[in-house]
Scaffold this motif. Structure first.
Motif: not given
Length: 259
Positions: A11-13, A34-36, A49-57
């Protein structure tokens, strides 16, 4: 390439959003989140997998678009990859409005809720899972595709895929036309064919965006199946068999054969 062949093992995050402040001032903007980011032709990614785990909350940031992967080049292969996020997950673009940006997404998983496959690339999404997820507040509803295709170019082709998720029935649109910057010369295109649509898909699967009617652009289906599919109508344009013959993967890739 992930060495195990299992995309979830690598995972690239990162977690920037459009409204995340930059160290030197200003904010990153959607593309900059963008993460990548891929701006080189002939790029390939496999088994990760490419992930952006920004918390929308996060209430301190109002512009919550958060891209996991952005491509802005030609002849891009994304094979057995994941693109995981919420709003604006996968930005498939080209270097400029006059430049072709062909992307081949195969055997992959793309997850999101609002406009989460978007941009002006000529992209094929083949044999892939489009995973619908709820918003951070538990609400259900969104849009899969937001193409910003230039006139005379091909947009997004979803083929032999699945669109589903643990969301409310009839809460997601297949897409809407993104006239980036209010550019009326654009001619957004999305075709969804031979794809299994869950009951999450609305019975009127296309909708307008920012004052632009989807009916003035290029949106259609062909031989989809599942509870979310439906018969041809004014709200559900369907390709004829003769038309569908020109909406194949080879037509989209225009002489390029991904290896």
């Amino acid at each position: 390439m992930g060495s195990t062949g299992n995309k979830s093992d690598v995972t690239i995050v990162y977690n920037n959003a459009s409204g995340t402040p930059k160290p030197g001032g200003g904010t990153y903007g959607t593309g900059g989140s963008a993460t990548v980011a891929v701006e080189a032709d002939d790029f390939q990614a496999r088994h990760l997998q490419f992930v952006n785990d920004f918390n929308e909350a996060n209430t301190s940031i109002t512009d919550k678009q958060a891209v996991a992967l952005r491509t802005a080049a030609d002849k891009i292969v994304l094979d057995n990859i994941g693109a995981v996020g919420d709003q604006d997950t996968l930005l498939l673009d080209s270097a400029s409005k006059t430049t072709v940006g062909r992307v081949y997404v195969n055997n992959s998983v793309v997850q999101g809720n609002v406009d989460f496959v978007f941009g002006r690339a000529s992209a094929v999404i083949n044999k892939s899972t489009i995973r619908l997820v709820k918003r951070y507040d538990g609400s259900s509803g969104g849009y899969v595709a937001a193409p910003s295709t230039a006139a005379g170019k091909k947009g997004f082709l979803f083929i032999d895929s699945t669109i589903s998720g643990d969301v409310t029935s009839r809460s997601f649109y297949l897409g809407r036309p993104w006239h980036a910057g209010g550019d009326a010369s654009l001619d957004p295109q999305t075709v969804v064919r031979n794809t299994n649509l869950s009951a999450a898909v609305k019975t009127t699967p296309w909708t307008d965006m920012s004052g632009f009617s989807w009916k003035d652009d290029r949106f259609a289906e062909y031989k989809n199946t599942g509870a979310g599919s439906g018969a041809a109508s004014g709200d559900r344009p369907q390709l004829t068999d003769a038309q569908a013959a020109d909406y194949e993967i080879a037509d989209w890739l225009s002489g390029w054969q991904p290896s």
